[in-house]
Scaffold this motif. Sequence first.
Motif, PDB file in Angstrom:
ATOM      1  N   ALA A  20      19.970 -59.153   1.617  1.00 37.01           N
ATOM      2  CA  ALA A  20      18.686 -59.597   2.173  1.00 37.01           C
ATOM      3  C   ALA A  20      17.931 -58.353   2.624  1.00 37.01           C
ATOM      4  O   ALA A  20      18.538 -57.315   2.902  1.00 37.01           O
ATOM      5  N   ALA A  21      16.616 -58.457   2.704  1.00 34.86           N
ATOM      6  CA  ALA A  21      15.822 -57.321   3.182  1.00 34.86           C
ATOM      7  C   ALA A  21      16.313 -56.916   4.563  1.00 34.86           C
ATOM      8  O   ALA A  21      16.434 -57.758   5.453  1.00 34.86           O
ATOM      9  N   GLY A  22      16.607 -55.629   4.749  1.00 32.54           N
ATOM     10  CA  GLY A  22      17.122 -55.144   6.028  1.00 32.54           C
ATOM     11  C   GLY A  22      17.787 -53.800   5.831  1.00 32.54           C
ATOM     12  O   GLY A  22      17.663 -53.186   4.767  1.00 32.54           O
ATOM     13  N   SER A  44      14.822 -55.197  -1.908  1.00 35.79           N
ATOM     14  CA  SER A  44      14.546 -53.972  -1.150  1.00 35.79           C
ATOM     15  C   SER A  44      13.976 -54.331   0.225  1.00 35.79           C
ATOM     16  O   SER A  44      13.408 -55.411   0.414  1.00 35.79           O
ATOM     17  N   LYS A  45      14.141 -53.423   1.184  1.00 37.30           N
ATOM     18  CA  LYS A  45      13.609 -53.600   2.547  1.00 37.30           C
ATOM     19  C   LYS A  45      12.101 -53.852   2.466  1.00 37.30           C
ATOM     20  O   LYS A  45      11.401 -53.239   1.648  1.00 37.30           O
ATOM     21  N   THR A  46      11.605 -54.736   3.313  1.00 36.58           N
ATOM     22  CA  THR A  46      10.169 -55.048   3.298  1.00 36.58           C
ATOM     23  C   THR A  46       9.350 -53.774   3.547  1.00 36.58           C
ATOM     24  O   THR A  46       9.630 -53.029   4.493  1.00 36.58           O
ATOM     25  N   ILE A  47       8.368 -53.568   2.681  1.00 43.90           N
ATOM     26  CA  ILE A  47       7.414 -52.487   2.963  1.00 43.90           C
ATOM     27  C   ILE A  47       6.051 -53.103   3.258  1.00 43.90           C
ATOM     28  O   ILE A  47       5.755 -54.230   2.839  1.00 43.90           O
ATOM     29  N   VAL A 151       8.624 -66.600  -1.627  1.00 40.88           N
ATOM     30  CA  VAL A 151       8.086 -66.533  -0.265  1.00 40.88           C
ATOM     31  C   VAL A 151       9.237 -66.699   0.714  1.00 40.88           C
ATOM     32  O   VAL A 151      10.004 -67.655   0.626  1.00 40.88           O
ATOM     33  N   LYS A 152       9.371 -65.739   1.629  1.00 43.37           N
ATOM     34  CA  LYS A 152      10.446 -65.829   2.619  1.00 43.37           C
ATOM     35  C   LYS A 152       9.899 -66.426   3.909  1.00 43.37           C
ATOM     36  O   LYS A 152       8.958 -65.897   4.503  1.00 43.37           O
ATOM     37  N   LEU A 153      10.498 -67.534   4.322  1.00 45.74           N
ATOM     38  CA  LEU A 153      10.005 -68.258   5.491  1.00 45.74           C
ATOM     39  C   LEU A 153      10.811 -67.893   6.731  1.00 45.74           C
ATOM     40  O   LEU A 153      12.033 -67.747   6.678  1.00 45.74           O
ATOM     41  N   ALA A 177      14.945 -68.663   2.368  1.00 47.75           N
ATOM     42  CA  ALA A 177      15.019 -69.227   3.721  1.00 47.75           C
ATOM     43  C   ALA A 177      16.428 -68.961   4.292  1.00 47.75           C
ATOM     44  O   ALA A 177      17.401 -69.296   3.631  1.00 47.75           O
ATOM     45  N   ILE A 178      16.500 -68.340   5.457  1.00 44.33           N
ATOM     46  CA  ILE A 178      15.449 -68.108   6.429  1.00 44.33           C
ATOM     47  C   ILE A 178      15.488 -66.649   6.915  1.00 44.33           C
ATOM     48  O   ILE A 178      16.512 -65.971   6.744  1.00 44.33           O
ATOM     49  N   ASN A 179      14.424 -66.217   7.525  1.00 38.69           N
ATOM     50  CA  ASN A 179      14.438 -64.948   8.234  1.00 38.69           C
ATOM     51  C   ASN A 179      15.171 -65.146   9.563  1.00 38.69           C
ATOM     52  O   ASN A 179      15.566 -66.259   9.896  1.00 38.69           O
ATOM     53  N   SER A 206      20.479 -63.082  14.071  1.00 39.75           N
ATOM     54  CA  SER A 206      20.990 -63.206  12.693  1.00 39.75           C
ATOM     55  C   SER A 206      22.505 -63.332  12.751  1.00 39.75           C
ATOM     56  O   SER A 206      23.101 -63.242  13.813  1.00 39.75           O
ATOM     57  N   GLY A 207      23.130 -63.523  11.587  1.00 41.91           N
ATOM     58  CA  GLY A 207      24.585 -63.600  11.527  1.00 41.91           C
ATOM     59  C   GLY A 207      25.094 -65.022  11.672  1.00 41.91           C
ATOM     60  O   GLY A 207      24.322 -65.986  11.603  1.00 41.91           O
ATOM     61  N   PRO A 208      26.430 -65.178  11.897  1.00 45.89           N
ATOM     62  CA  PRO A 208      27.036 -66.512  11.904  1.00 45.89           C
ATOM     63  C   PRO A 208      26.333 -67.521  12.821  1.00 45.89           C
ATOM     64  O   PRO A 208      26.246 -68.701  12.492  1.00 45.89           O
ATOM     65  N   GLY A 233      21.245 -66.445   5.916  1.00 52.72           N
ATOM     66  CA  GLY A 233      21.514 -66.701   7.335  1.00 52.72           C
ATOM     67  C   GLY A 233      22.991 -66.940   7.568  1.00 52.72           C
ATOM     68  O   GLY A 233      23.492 -68.022   7.273  1.00 52.72           O
ATOM     69  N   GLY A 234      23.696 -65.921   8.038  1.00 56.58           N
ATOM     70  CA  GLY A 234      25.088 -66.094   8.431  1.00 56.58           C
ATOM     71  C   GLY A 234      26.081 -66.154   7.297  1.00 56.58           C
ATOM     72  O   GLY A 234      27.223 -66.569   7.502  1.00 56.58           O
ATOM     73  N   VAL A 235      25.689 -65.727   6.115  1.00 53.71           N
ATOM     74  CA  VAL A 235      26.661 -65.727   5.010  1.00 53.71           C
ATOM     75  C   VAL A 235      27.496 -64.445   5.082  1.00 53.71           C
ATOM     76  O   VAL A 235      26.948 -63.351   5.097  1.00 53.71           O
ATOM     77  N   VAL A 254      22.454 -61.716   1.981  1.00 52.92           N
ATOM     78  CA  VAL A 254      23.338 -61.319   3.073  1.00 52.92           C
ATOM     79  C   VAL A 254      22.789 -60.052   3.728  1.00 52.92           C
ATOM     80  O   VAL A 254      22.552 -59.064   3.024  1.00 52.92           O
ATOM     81  N   CYS A 255      22.605 -60.077   5.039  1.00 52.86           N
ATOM     82  CA  CYS A 255      22.181 -58.860   5.751  1.00 52.86           C
ATOM     83  C   CYS A 255      23.213 -58.453   6.802  1.00 52.86           C
ATOM     84  O   CYS A 255      23.850 -57.410   6.689  1.00 52.86           O
ATOM     85  N   THR A 256      23.405 -59.302   7.832  1.00 52.89           N
ATOM     86  CA  THR A 256      24.253 -58.918   8.971  1.00 52.89           C
ATOM     87  C   THR A 256      25.679 -58.568   8.533  1.00 52.89           C
ATOM     88  O   THR A 256      26.238 -57.550   8.960  1.00 52.89           O
ATOM     89  N   ALA A 257      26.276 -59.374   7.666  1.00 57.66           N
ATOM     90  CA  ALA A 257      27.662 -59.114   7.250  1.00 57.66           C
ATOM     91  C   ALA A 257      27.746 -57.788   6.494  1.00 57.66           C
ATOM     92  O   ALA A 257      28.739 -57.056   6.608  1.00 57.66           O
TER      93      ALA A 257
HETATM   94  C1  LIG Z   1      18.289 -55.230  11.485  1.00 60.32           C
HETATM   95  C2  LIG Z   1      17.612 -56.244  10.601  1.00 60.32           C
HETATM   96  C3  LIG Z   1      16.460 -55.903   9.909  1.00 60.32           C
HETATM   97  C4  LIG Z   1      15.806 -56.859   9.097  1.00 60.32           C
HETATM   98  N1  LIG Z   1      14.690 -56.495   8.389  1.00 60.32           N
HETATM   99  C5  LIG Z   1      14.080 -57.407   7.584  1.00 60.32           C
HETATM  100  C6  LIG Z   1      12.961 -57.044   6.781  1.00 60.32           C
HETATM  101  O1  LIG Z   1      12.519 -55.901   6.745  1.00 60.32           O
HETATM  102  N2  LIG Z   1      12.378 -58.018   6.027  1.00 60.32           N
HETATM  103  C7  LIG Z   1      12.844 -59.311   6.008  1.00 60.32           C
HETATM  104  O2  LIG Z   1      12.284 -60.151   5.300  1.00 60.32           O
HETATM  105  N3  LIG Z   1      13.926 -59.664   6.743  1.00 60.32           N
HETATM  106  C8  LIG Z   1      14.542 -58.747   7.510  1.00 60.32           C
HETATM  107  N4  LIG Z   1      15.658 -59.113   8.227  1.00 60.32           N
HETATM  108  C9  LIG Z   1      16.151 -60.499   8.150  1.00 60.32           C
HETATM  109  C10 LIG Z   1      17.262 -60.634   7.103  1.00 60.32           C
HETATM  110  O3  LIG Z   1      16.784 -60.329   5.806  1.00 60.32           O
HETATM  111  C11 LIG Z   1      17.842 -62.064   7.089  1.00 60.32           C
HETATM  112  O4  LIG Z   1      16.825 -62.980   6.754  1.00 60.32           O
HETATM  113  C12 LIG Z   1      18.436 -62.479   8.432  1.00 60.32           C
HETATM  114  O5  LIG Z   1      19.046 -61.392   9.070  1.00 60.32           O
HETATM  115  C13 LIG Z   1      19.454 -63.605   8.263  1.00 60.32           C
HETATM  116  O6  LIG Z   1      20.486 -63.243   7.387  1.00 60.32           O
HETATM  117  P1  LIG Z   1      21.926 -62.672   7.909  1.00 60.32           P
HETATM  118  O7  LIG Z   1      22.451 -63.668   8.886  1.00 60.32           O
HETATM  119  O8  LIG Z   1      22.737 -62.528   6.659  1.00 60.32           O
HETATM  120  O9  LIG Z   1      21.644 -61.362   8.568  1.00 60.32           O
HETATM  121  C14 LIG Z   1      16.333 -58.164   9.010  1.00 60.32           C
HETATM  122  C15 LIG Z   1      17.498 -58.495   9.704  1.00 60.32           C
HETATM  123  C16 LIG Z   1      18.154 -57.560  10.484  1.00 60.32           C
HETATM  124  C17 LIG Z   1      19.419 -57.958  11.190  1.00 60.32           C
END
Ligand SMILES: Cc1cc2nc3c(=O)[nH]c(=O)nc-3n(C[C@H](O)[C@H](O)[C@H](O)COP(=O)(O)O)c2cc1C
Length: 365
Positions: A20-22, A44-47, A151-153, A177-179, A206-208, A233-235, A254-257
């Motif tokens: 996930a973007a992050g 890629s990370k949101t720009i 579109v990311k909600l 879905a979801i941020n 974010s996370g579990p 979200g939490g995967v 997946v971002c947090t994991a």
């Molecule tokens: C440190 C951090 C930075 C993030 N930056 C972005 C971002 O730049 N753009 C975006 O759409 N989501 C961003 N997110 C949200 C994640 O992409 C994701 O939607 C959210 O963390 C839930 O997923 P997760 O539980 O796997 O982390 C960020 C999340 C974290 C934890």
Amino acid sequence: MANLSVEIAGIRFANPVMPAAGPPVRDGKAILRCAAGGAGGLVSKTISTRAATPPTPNIAEIPHGMVNTELWSELPPEQWIDHEYALASGTGLPLIVSLGYSAEDIASLAPRIRPFADAVELSTHYIGEDAGPMIAAIGAAKAALDVPVFVKLSPLGREMVRAAEEAEVAGADGIVAINSFGPVLAIDPKTRMPYLGGSDGYGWLSGPALKPLAIRCVRDIARAVHIPVIGVGGVGHGIDAVEMLMAGASAVQVCTAAMLHGPGVFGKIARELDTWLDEHGYASAAELRGLANPAMPAAWAAGKPVVAEGPCNGCDLCASACPYDAIEVVEKLAVIDLAACARCGLCVTRCRRGAIEWVPEEPVA
Ligand SMILES: Cc1cc2nc3c(=O)[nH]c(=O)nc-3n(C[C@H](O)[C@H](O)[C@H](O)COP(=O)(O)O)c2cc1C
């Protein structure tokens, strides 16, 4: 081995697990590490049109999740366009380029990122709860691009299903879905300070801890729209991906994991998903999509908990938690008094050995 590949808006992903973007995709090198770690696609990370300057500190691990107050990329868009995207292309994996936020931002960025993008993902995180700015951003992306626009909600107060429907009508090719959820507040009792900087110390969860909310949103959205949904979200494990797909997602992000366990987590989740599919007799990941979406049958709702003798070791976890005092451990076996049992179901998930099952009501002959 099951077939893990999925198709989303005409794009083929080798497996349904992607970043996930992050921070795990904060630049080209990091994106390459996600590819090497077994991701089936890349994001890629949101720009945005200028580099972000987030407050510090901006990330904290808390029980069952993470809070952060990062913004979008701290790299200027020129660096991505001149250097980072080119590094990230050439892996052979589809690249979804995340962009934010207003229609003007998207109109300026979209033509410049087009050479690198197999699809784009528009973050709606900072454009408020009205649908107008989101619809305008989708319009700007569709006007400038010939690749799918996702579109990311964000789970804001606004009604997610309506937002997804409006995005679909505006021409979106998929929903992510979801941020992260917020604002939330986590305080460090040692320092008496919020873990995060900024004027109020607020952050985004974010996370579990986020997973049940994400799964609910994914299911509601998948029921309402005809375009694909990517669940986030939490995967962190294969079983989380199973739940997301069953809720109606076509793939997961997946971002947090990945932040906590490194980029190898993508391949790990994909392998665990593969094993689960094999063990449960499914030939492909795509078969799981939406399996949990029909309404709960009346016979299921009218069921009851039943203890299986073999796996039960009389540990007492279920009995001590039963809100109705309906369980007693007798000679190392949990015994449920169905006259006292209120069918709340807690014991089924409280059991660590899978010894208590919810058994649907017998059909009347
Ligand atoms: C440190 C951090 C930075 C993030 N930056 C972005 C971002 O730049 N753009 C975006 O759409 N989501 C961003 N997110 C949200 C994640 O992409 C994701 O939607 C959210 O963390 C839930 O997923 P997760 O539980 O796997 O982390 C960020 C999340 C974290 C934890």
